[in-house]
Design a protein around this motif. Sequence first.
Motif, PDB file in Angstrom:
ATOM      1  N   ILE A 199      28.539  30.207 -10.693  1.00 33.24           N
ATOM      2  CA  ILE A 199      27.933  28.884 -10.862  1.00 33.24           C
ATOM      3  C   ILE A 199      29.006  27.813 -10.916  1.00 33.24           C
ATOM      4  CG2 ILE A 199      26.676  27.426 -12.498  1.00 33.24           C
ATOM      5  CD1 ILE A 199      24.999  29.932 -13.202  1.00 33.24           C
ATOM      6  N   TYR A 207      24.786  27.450 -18.639  1.00 35.01           N
ATOM      7  CA  TYR A 207      25.338  27.715 -17.318  1.00 35.01           C
ATOM      8  C   TYR A 207      26.243  26.586 -16.804  1.00 35.01           C
ATOM      9  CZ  TYR A 207      22.493  31.904 -16.673  1.00 35.01           C
ATOM     10  OH  TYR A 207      21.950  33.158 -16.789  1.00 35.01           O
ATOM     11  N   ARG A 238      23.353  29.012  -8.871  1.00 40.40           N
ATOM     12  CA  ARG A 238      24.317  29.931  -8.253  1.00 40.40           C
ATOM     13  C   ARG A 238      24.106  30.106  -6.757  1.00 40.40           C
ATOM     14  NH1 ARG A 238      22.692  34.906 -10.547  1.00 40.40           N
ATOM     15  NH2 ARG A 238      21.433  35.177  -8.660  1.00 40.40           N
ATOM     16  N   ASN A 283      15.047  31.912 -17.211  1.00 41.74           N
ATOM     17  CA  ASN A 283      16.499  31.787 -17.206  1.00 41.74           C
ATOM     18  C   ASN A 283      17.097  32.321 -15.906  1.00 41.74           C
ATOM     19  OD1 ASN A 283      16.047  30.905 -19.804  1.00 41.74           O
ATOM     20  ND2 ASN A 283      16.775  32.776 -20.789  1.00 41.74           N
ATOM     21  N   ASP A 323      28.862  36.155 -19.106  1.00 38.72           N
ATOM     22  CA  ASP A 323      27.785  36.260 -18.127  1.00 38.72           C
ATOM     23  C   ASP A 323      28.414  36.289 -16.738  1.00 38.72           C
ATOM     24  OD1 ASP A 323      25.691  35.688 -16.278  1.00 38.72           O
ATOM     25  OD2 ASP A 323      24.521  34.792 -17.888  1.00 38.72           O
ATOM     26  N   THR A 359      19.378  27.099 -21.326  1.00 35.55           N
ATOM     27  CA  THR A 359      19.938  27.817 -20.189  1.00 35.55           C
ATOM     28  C   THR A 359      20.776  26.897 -19.313  1.00 35.55           C
ATOM     29  OG1 THR A 359      18.084  29.371 -20.185  1.00 35.55           O
ATOM     30  CG2 THR A 359      19.363  29.206 -18.162  1.00 35.55           C
ATOM     31  N   SER A 365      27.285  35.550 -14.003  1.00 34.58           N
ATOM     32  CA  SER A 365      26.877  34.421 -13.153  1.00 34.58           C
ATOM     33  C   SER A 365      27.751  33.188 -13.372  1.00 34.58           C
ATOM     34  CB  SER A 365      25.416  34.055 -13.430  1.00 34.58           C
ATOM     35  OG  SER A 365      24.541  35.076 -13.043  1.00 34.58           O
ATOM     36  N   SER A 401      19.377  30.254 -13.167  1.00 40.32           N
ATOM     37  CA  SER A 401      20.667  30.787 -12.727  1.00 40.32           C
ATOM     38  C   SER A 401      20.745  30.819 -11.202  1.00 40.32           C
ATOM     39  CB  SER A 401      20.873  32.194 -13.299  1.00 40.32           C
ATOM     40  OG  SER A 401      22.032  32.798 -12.761  1.00 40.32           O
ATOM     41  N   GLN A 402      19.658  31.243 -10.554  1.00 44.56           N
ATOM     42  CA  GLN A 402      19.630  31.278  -9.091  1.00 44.56           C
ATOM     43  C   GLN A 402      19.728  29.889  -8.491  1.00 44.56           C
ATOM     44  OE1 GLN A 402      16.087  34.083  -8.635  1.00 44.56           O
ATOM     45  NE2 GLN A 402      17.384  34.736  -6.949  1.00 44.56           N
TER      46      GLN A 402
END
Length: 323
Positions: free
Chosen positions: A59, A199, A171, A163, A53, A195, A55, A167-168
């Motif tokens: 992260i 992450y 991140r 999800n 991924d 999730t 991201s 992530s945002q």
Amino acid sequence: MIEVQTPLDPKSLPSNAPEHCPGTESELAGKSDACAGCANQEICASGATKAPDPSLPLITERMTTVKRKILVLSGKGGVGKSTFTAQLAWAFAADEDLQTGIMDVDICGPSIPTILGIANEQVHASSSGWSPVYVQDNLGVMSVGFMLPSSRDAVMWRGPKKNGLISQFLRDVDWGDLDYLLVDTPPGTSDEHLTVVQYLKDSGIDGAVLITTPQEVALQDVRKEIDFCRKVGIKIIGLVENMSGFVCPNCKTESQIFKPSTGGGKRLAEETGIEFLGAVPLDPRIGKSADYGVSFLDEYPDSPATTAYLDIIEKIKDIVDRS
């Protein structure tokens, strides 16, 4: 010859997976009989789901400034999980030398902004990313509740959009240097939980605090939460029993409201081999404090519930700092 398969990793299952999905990271992804007719079959068979991924490294880099990450979990809703998260954050932030953050991933029921008295605030963007909303100088919060037009608006999202927001939050939010990041999760063991685990797998999760109430109907869901933590490799810091008896605000007499017919949280902790952190009695002023967005610990320092909260929080701090 019987094929022996390795145990399925729950983190590799799409939210709309068929019953016998082999998992997106399996060599059989998109190729097994269970994959026939699945909406994800083509992309799984292509091998794209096995690619890292993009991201994850971002992260991991963002999380280098966060010392401790604690999940607050409950199998069932309505057991006081978000209220406990808020009290835990306020207790940590009472030390001016500690920086604390709350990431509210209860996307469909974001109550943290109301409990902390910041429901009317909005998220602001800067050159370094989204800025958390600050309750005080050393306590920042990020929640989808800040992004809704009004508190009456329902969030009707499927798994991928949930999800993406998580992530945002990990991140793109400029958390700064944090001593503790508390993650307030929704009830259950679904998209949001998987999730967060996915992450944070590289930067690490320091542990999870499980919240229950004394009755069996809540405990049976906490057993599922314990199983979830063990399957995905999250250390369980301990179990808290909320609403453990009722404290009269006038005479301070305590009586049982939710009868622990099967022994309550303490027996469950003993049976499953996890730490019992303590029991918090039901004080009606806890709900009042949450509605008005003030710290119950500060408003009612003489309540037996405050004493219980502080004892439990001190145990959590000791366990996490020793790990």
